[in-house]
Structure formats: structure tokens, C-alpha cells
Design a protein around this motif. Structure first.
Motif, PDB file in Angstrom:
ATOM      1  N   LEU A 372      10.865 -43.471 103.528  1.00  0.00           N
ATOM      2  CA  LEU A 372      12.208 -43.684 104.056  1.00  0.00           C
ATOM      3  C   LEU A 372      13.204 -43.843 102.919  1.00  0.00           C
ATOM      4  O   LEU A 372      14.309 -43.278 102.960  1.00  0.00           O
ATOM      5  N   ALA A 373      12.841 -44.590 101.888  1.00  0.00           N
ATOM      6  CA  ALA A 373      13.730 -44.781 100.743  1.00  0.00           C
ATOM      7  C   ALA A 373      14.008 -43.454 100.038  1.00  0.00           C
ATOM      8  O   ALA A 373      15.150 -43.167  99.649  1.00  0.00           O
ATOM      9  N   ILE A 374      12.977 -42.624  99.874  1.00  0.00           N
ATOM     10  CA  ILE A 374      13.154 -41.316  99.224  1.00  0.00           C
ATOM     11  C   ILE A 374      14.077 -40.440 100.053  1.00  0.00           C
ATOM     12  O   ILE A 374      14.976 -39.769  99.521  1.00  0.00           O
ATOM     13  N   PHE A 375      13.886 -40.436 101.378  1.00  0.00           N
ATOM     14  CA  PHE A 375      14.730 -39.620 102.253  1.00  0.00           C
ATOM     15  C   PHE A 375      16.191 -40.055 102.146  1.00  0.00           C
ATOM     16  O   PHE A 375      17.090 -39.224 102.008  1.00  0.00           O
ATOM     17  N   LEU A 376      16.442 -41.360 102.220  1.00  0.00           N
ATOM     18  CA  LEU A 376      17.819 -41.854 102.181  1.00  0.00           C
ATOM     19  C   LEU A 376      18.470 -41.581 100.829  1.00  0.00           C
ATOM     20  O   LEU A 376      19.656 -41.216 100.761  1.00  0.00           O
ATOM     21  N   ALA A 377      17.717 -41.733  99.737  1.00  0.00           N
ATOM     22  CA  ALA A 377      18.275 -41.461  98.410  1.00  0.00           C
ATOM     23  C   ALA A 377      18.642 -39.981  98.267  1.00  0.00           C
ATOM     24  O   ALA A 377      19.711 -39.641  97.746  1.00  0.00           O
ATOM     25  N   ALA A 378      17.759 -39.089  98.737  1.00  0.00           N
ATOM     26  CA  ALA A 378      18.058 -37.655  98.683  1.00  0.00           C
ATOM     27  C   ALA A 378      19.280 -37.326  99.534  1.00  0.00           C
ATOM     28  O   ALA A 378      20.130 -36.509  99.141  1.00  0.00           O
ATOM     29  N   GLY A 379      19.390 -37.972 100.704  1.00  0.00           N
ATOM     30  CA  GLY A 379      20.552 -37.750 101.554  1.00  0.00           C
ATOM     31  C   GLY A 379      21.844 -38.205 100.897  1.00  0.00           C
ATOM     32  O   GLY A 379      22.884 -37.538 101.009  1.00  0.00           O
ATOM     33  N   VAL A 380      21.791 -39.331 100.194  1.00  0.00           N
ATOM     34  CA  VAL A 380      22.982 -39.849  99.506  1.00  0.00           C
ATOM     35  C   VAL A 380      23.439 -38.865  98.425  1.00  0.00           C
ATOM     36  O   VAL A 380      24.647 -38.632  98.243  1.00  0.00           O
ATOM     37  N   ILE A 381      22.492 -38.266  97.692  1.00  0.00           N
ATOM     38  CA  ILE A 381      22.848 -37.292  96.653  1.00  0.00           C
ATOM     39  C   ILE A 381      23.616 -36.119  97.265  1.00  0.00           C
ATOM     40  O   ILE A 381      24.698 -35.743  96.797  1.00  0.00           O
ATOM     41  N   VAL A 382      23.059 -35.535  98.324  1.00  0.00           N
ATOM     42  CA  VAL A 382      23.667 -34.354  98.937  1.00  0.00           C
ATOM     43  C   VAL A 382      25.027 -34.696  99.548  1.00  0.00           C
ATOM     44  O   VAL A 382      26.021 -33.990  99.341  1.00  0.00           O
ATOM     45  N   VAL A 383      25.092 -35.801 100.306  1.00  0.00           N
ATOM     46  CA  VAL A 383      26.341 -36.160 100.979  1.00  0.00           C
ATOM     47  C   VAL A 383      27.429 -36.511  99.971  1.00  0.00           C
ATOM     48  O   VAL A 383      28.603 -36.136 100.147  1.00  0.00           O
ATOM     49  N   SER A 384      27.083 -37.205  98.892  1.00  0.00           N
ATOM     50  CA  SER A 384      28.097 -37.567  97.895  1.00  0.00           C
ATOM     51  C   SER A 384      28.654 -36.320  97.201  1.00  0.00           C
ATOM     52  O   SER A 384      29.852 -36.256  96.907  1.00  0.00           O
ATOM     53  N   LEU A 385      27.803 -35.335  96.969  1.00  0.00           N
ATOM     54  CA  LEU A 385      28.279 -34.084  96.379  1.00  0.00           C
ATOM     55  C   LEU A 385      29.224 -33.349  97.324  1.00  0.00           C
ATOM     56  O   LEU A 385      30.285 -32.870  96.914  1.00  0.00           O
ATOM     57  N   VAL A 386      28.822 -33.264  98.596  1.00  0.00           N
ATOM     58  CA  VAL A 386      29.668 -32.576  99.587  1.00  0.00           C
ATOM     59  C   VAL A 386      30.992 -33.315  99.759  1.00  0.00           C
ATOM     60  O   VAL A 386      32.070 -32.708  99.802  1.00  0.00           O
ATOM     61  N   LEU A 387      30.923 -34.648  99.852  1.00  0.00           N
ATOM     62  CA  LEU A 387      32.122 -35.452 100.064  1.00  0.00           C
ATOM     63  C   LEU A 387      33.111 -35.273  98.909  1.00  0.00           C
ATOM     64  O   LEU A 387      34.321 -35.096  99.133  1.00  0.00           O
ATOM     65  N   ALA A 388      32.605 -35.310  97.675  1.00  0.00           N
ATOM     66  CA  ALA A 388      33.492 -35.134  96.523  1.00  0.00           C
ATOM     67  C   ALA A 388      34.098 -33.739  96.503  1.00  0.00           C
ATOM     68  O   ALA A 388      35.283 -33.562  96.192  1.00  0.00           O
ATOM     69  N   SER A 389      33.299 -32.739  96.833  1.00  0.00           N
ATOM     70  CA  SER A 389      33.784 -31.357  96.808  1.00  0.00           C
ATOM     71  C   SER A 389      34.873 -31.125  97.842  1.00  0.00           C
ATOM     72  O   SER A 389      35.833 -30.385  97.598  1.00  0.00           O
ATOM     73  N   VAL A 390      34.744 -31.774  99.014  1.00  0.00           N
ATOM     74  CA  VAL A 390      35.697 -31.545 100.099  1.00  0.00           C
ATOM     75  C   VAL A 390      36.963 -32.365  99.923  1.00  0.00           C
ATOM     76  O   VAL A 390      38.077 -31.860 100.123  1.00  0.00           O
ATOM     77  N   THR A 391      36.829 -33.630  99.547  1.00  0.00           N
ATOM     78  CA  THR A 391      37.978 -34.540  99.563  1.00  0.00           C
ATOM     79  C   THR A 391      38.778 -34.593  98.266  1.00  0.00           C
ATOM     80  O   THR A 391      39.991 -34.813  98.297  1.00  0.00           O
ATOM     81  N   LEU A 392      38.144 -34.393  97.114  1.00  0.00           N
ATOM     82  CA  LEU A 392      38.865 -34.529  95.849  1.00  0.00           C
ATOM     83  C   LEU A 392      40.052 -33.564  95.726  1.00  0.00           C
ATOM     84  O   LEU A 392      41.131 -33.979  95.282  1.00  0.00           O
TER      85      LEU A 392
END
Length: 521
Positions: A372-392
Motif C-alpha cells: 500500500l505504501a509503495i502504491f501511494l508513493a508511486a501515485g504521489v509521484i505521477v499526480v505531482s508531475l501532472v499537477l505541476a504541468s497543468v497548473t504552473l
């Protein structure tokens, strides 16, 4: 409307996912080997190339983000994750919070390549991401120890952190200074071999990392400090121009290749992580896999909120301190604070850190909620990249930035200073040749042509192409090389005296390398 561009890391993650779904073979990542092969050279290069003056100018802000924000994130997010997912033990929740707390310099640089982030903001983000991995990984180490033993000592953790961070920094500096001194001594006795010089620069980050890890210090911080030291170590021990040019090309290739491999590997791991989502979500007490997405988004939102609050509070305190000293400071737009919060993307360090979670406890039972920890950490990486790309792009569009000091005046002043030094050196060389060989008119003509080029540069006039076309002439070439050597010495003096920034020095050094290579070619 600002066009949306997909950052390269996201493309590489998708490519890795396609590779992972198209074959049944999986790459088994050894976390320790992953850390050793990929992070030392990349962090070393970031430390080497980051503008040092800007880093030291904002040192207090960088330290606040790299240390204070990480500690607050570990504590705040640890309790939040445990509250959201009671099945995850508190120690494991702190471990997950620790691995998602450091921002990643590789991901930050990749985002900056696509989004026009202000220079000073980018320097702060780079400096923070170079240092906060140590505090995050040290917190991870103690959280895992608490999960394995059931005990935790704050005093022991604080002392260990001081040794891990301080020891890593000192070892990195020492390795670079020793290696560059030995390299200079060997070069002085037997001459400079370009291939050997490049190989030595490639080995320094690995040597620093291994030595620091041997003494249980931070190998990652050792690689960073080794890179930062390289800038100053080379001021007095200059390599040949051709060596620097080839070395820069090699390092550019290594940076591009390793960055790509890291994110492709992350994408390749995603199908396997997603395949176990149904079993993973059962640990949380739910049956629907979309709960994992909710938890991931909640963690990303929590990270961004804590970061926004910390940056806002830090700016307010800075403004209050300067106001007490009578210095007026303009309050920055809230969008700038929001952009700083969103730009803290996660990447390779988070992936490598979460994979270091042990498979079993001391009694041989499986480590609780590891998948579960590995899944959530991988999800945070992907979402943070997408979020920065869209909102910045939208946050920074039309934003009035705080004024930054102009570099053009500094660069022009440096160019004049090194040109004057070159003229003086050429005059001395001219007189020395005339005294030893006679034919003063011949040497006066050749030297005069080259000095005219420098005088026209000082006066802001365009260089005459007729003189450049005759650089094949031996005398003109010799005088030009004397001038370049004097320029290089004057540039080193300006940098040592801190009259110019390291960024300006790097730009002018690159131009001198190109000139020297052309005259020697």
C-alpha cells in the motif's frame, strides 16, 4: 491562453508503462543499487552546475524548506495518513510521509524545461531539492527502525541526523579537494589526458557516495557537496579547454540518459503495482480500488497545503524581519506562493526511498502495508508531475515577478576587465618577442591586430572579420592564445573576489573554451 506542454518525465513514465504491459518480464529493482547507480551522478551534476551565488543568497530559505518543511511534513502527513488509513501503523505512516516529503531535483529540472519558472524561484527549488533528500531519508530510517523495534528515541535521532548530514557534506568536500589536487599534480608531471580527466570526474560522485555510506553518513549529500565543491576546486586548477568541452558533452549525455531511465523504470513498475491494487485496497477495509486514488489525491493535497502554509509563513517572517531593519519589501502575489507549492514535485528519490522498506519485520512476519505504501508513493509521484504541468503555466501567466538584479551590467563589466587583462598580456608578450628575436615591426603588427580586437570589444564595436580570417597565421594565433590565457586568469580572479556570479563565469569560460579550441584547431 498559454499552451499546455507535456513534460518529458510523464512521456517517459507512459512509455515505461507500455513496456511493462507488453511483456511479462519485470525489472526487479534493488533499491540500494538503484540509489548508487542513478542518484550520485545526477545530484553531483546538479550541485556542480547550480548557480552558487544564488544558492548562498537564499541559503536561509533553502534550509527552512529542506529541513523545517520536511520535519513538519513528516509529522503532519504521518498523522494524516494514519487517520485516513487506520490499518497502516503509525510508524509506517511516518515512513510513507518521509519518502514523499523530499522534492526531487531531477523532476524539478524536467518541469523547468517546459514551464518558464522565474530564475530565483528555480534556484530555491533546486537548492531545496538537493538538500531535503537527506532529512527525508533520515526520517525514513528512523520510522522504519521504529516499525521494526517498536521503540523510538528523539535524542538519538537528532544526534544521528547531525552526523548523517554533517558527515556527508564534509566527506563530499574532502573527496573532491583531494582528487582534484592529485589530478593537478599528475597533470603537471605527465601532461593532461582528456579521457582520464573525464573518467576521474565521473568517479568522484561514486567515490564520495561509497565513502560516506561506509561511515554511515549520507552518501546523497556527499555527492551533492562534491558537486558544489567542483566549481571552486577548478578555479585554481583549470583543465584544458578541449577537456572541459568534451567533459560537458559527456555529462550532458549521462544526465539525459539517466533521467530517462529513471522515469521509464517507474512507468515499467506501474502495471505490477496496479495489478495488486485490488489486494492492496483490501488492507484499508474497502473493496473498491478507487479508494486508492482518493487516498493518493488526499496525500498530494495535504503536501501542497502544508507547503503553501510554510512558504507563506516564511515569507511573512522575512518581511517582518526586514521591516524591523527599515528595509521595505513588496509582498509577493499569492499566485507566486501557490506556484512554489505546486512546483515541489516528487520523483526518483521518493521511488527509491519507498522501495527500501523491508519485506519482513524482525520476527519474520510481512512488513505491514508495504504494498500500500509503495502504491501511494508511486501515485504521489505521477499526480505531482501532472499537477505541476497543468497548473504552473496558469499560475505564472502574467504574474508580476519581484525584480531580479540584471546580469548584463555584471557580464559587460567582466568582459571589459578580461579584455584589458588580455591587452596587457599581449603587450608584454610583444615586447618579449621583440627583445629576443628582433623584427619589432612584425611583432608590433601582429600584436596590434589582436589588441585592436580587444579594444573594439571594450568600446562596444563589432569585431572585424578580416582579422579573424587570418587566425591561421602563427603569430596571430600565438597572440590570441596569450590573450585568452590572460582573460582566463582575470576571470578566475573576478570569481575568487566574488565580483561576478558563477553563472556569468561559466558563460564566459564556455566562450573562452570555444575560442581556444578554434585557435588550436
Amino acid at each position: 491562453m498559454m499552451p499546455f506542454s507535456i513534460p518529458t518525465p510523464l512521456v517517459q513514465i507512459v512509455l515505461g508503462g507500455v513496456i511493462g504491459m507488453s511483456t511479462s518480464h519485470r525489472v526487479e529493482l534493488d533499491p540500494e543499487l538503484f540509489l548508487f547507480l542513478f542518484l550520485p551522478p545526477l545530484l553531483f551534476l546538479d550541485g556542480w552546475r547550480i548557480p552558487k551565488d544564488e544558492l548562498f543568497k537564499d541559503a536561509s530559505t533553502v534550509v527552512e524548506l529542506a529541513l523545517g518543511l520536511v520535519l513538519m511534513t513528516v509529522i503532519g502527513m504521518g498523522f494524516l495518513i494514519h487517520w485516513m488509513i487506520p490499518a497502516m501503523p503509525l510508524a509506517v505512516a511516518f515512513a510513507l510521509a518521509a519518502v514523499v516529503s523530499p522534492t526531487d531535483p531531477i523532476a524539478v529540472s524536467a518541469i523547468a524545461a517546459r514551464v518558464p519558472i522565474p530564475k530565483r524561484m528555480m534556484h530555491i527549488l533546486e537548492g531545496e531539492s538537493l538538500l531535503n533528500d537527506a532529512s527525508g531519508l533520515v526520517c525514513l530510517r528512523f520510522a522504519v527502525a521504529a516499525a521494526l523495534t517498536g521503540t523510538f528515541s528523539a535524542g538519538s535521532a537528532a544526534l544521528n541526523f547531525l552526523w548523517v548530514a554533517g558527515g556527508g557534506l564534509v566527506i563530499g568536500v574532502a573527496v573532491t579537494l583531494v582528487v582534484t589536487r592529485v589530478k593537478a599534480w599528475v597533470t603537471k608531471r605527465w601532461g593532461e589526458d582528456t579521457g582520464s580527466q573525464i573518467l576521474v570526474s565521473l568517479l568522484i560522485p561514486f567515490g564520495s557516495y561509497l565513502l560516506a555510506e561506509h561511515f554511515h553518513a549520507s552518501g546523497i549529500l556527499a555527492a551533492v557537496s562534491a558537486g558544489v565543491t567542483m566549481t571552486y576546486a577548478e578555479i585554481s586548477r583549470q583543465a584544458l579547454a578541449v577537456t572541459r568541452m568534451r567533459r560537458n558533452s559527456v555529462w550532458d549525455m549521462i544526465q539525459f540518459t539517466l533521467n530517462g531511465i529513471i522515469f521509464v523504470l517507474l512507468g515499467e513498475q506501474m502495471p505490477g503495482i496496479l495489478a495488486g491494487a485490488r489486494q492492496t485496497v483490501a488492507v484499508t477495509g474497502h473493496s473498491e480500488a478507487w479508494w486508492l486514488a482518493i487516498y493518493t489525491l488526499a496525500i498530494v493535497a495535504g503536501l501542497a497545503t502544508l507547503r503553501f502554509v510554510w512558504v507563506w509563513a516564511s515569507l511573512k517572517l522575512t518581511i517582518l524581519r526586514k521591516a524591523k531593519r527599515g528595509v521595505g519589501v513588496q509582498t509577493p502575489d499569492w499566485r507566486l506562493i501557490a506556484a512554489t507549492s505546486v512546483a515541489g514535485v516528487r520523483g526518483a528519490i521518493t521511488l527509491a526511498g519507498v522501495l527500501t522498506l523491508p519485506l519482513t519485520l524482525n520476527d519474520g512476519t510481512p512488513f505491514p502495508t508495504r504494498d500500500l505504501a509503495i502504491f501511494l508513493a508511486a501515485g504521489v509521484i505521477v499526480v505531482s508531475l501532472v499537477l505541476a504541468s497543468v497548473t504552473l503555466p496558469f499560475l505564472l501567466k502574467g504574474l508580476a515577478m519581484p525584480p531580479e538584479p540584471a546580469r548584463q551590467a555584471e557580464e559587460d563589466s567582466a568582459r571589459i576587465a578580461v579584455a584589458q587583462a588580455a591587452i596587457q598580456a599581449i603587450e608584454r608578450h610583444q615586447h618579449a618577442l621583440a627583445e629576443s628575436h628582433g623584427e619589432a615591426d612584425l611583432f608590433a603588427d601582429a600584436g596590434g591586430q589582436v589588441m585592436t580586437l580587444y579594444r573594439e570589444r571594450i568600446e562596444g564595436l563589432s569585431e572585424r572579420q578580416s582579422a579573424e580570417a587570418r587566425t591561421g597565421d602563427r603569430l596571430l594565433r600565438d597572440f590570441r592564445l596569450v590573450g585568452v590565457k590572460a582573460e582566463r586568469a582575470a576571470l578566475a580572479h573576478l570569481l575568487r573576489a566574488r565580483n561576478i556570479s558563477s553563472e556569468t563565469a561559466r558563460k564566459l569560460t564556455r566562450e573562452l573554451d570555444l575560442s581556444e579550441a578554434r585557435f588550436l584547431g
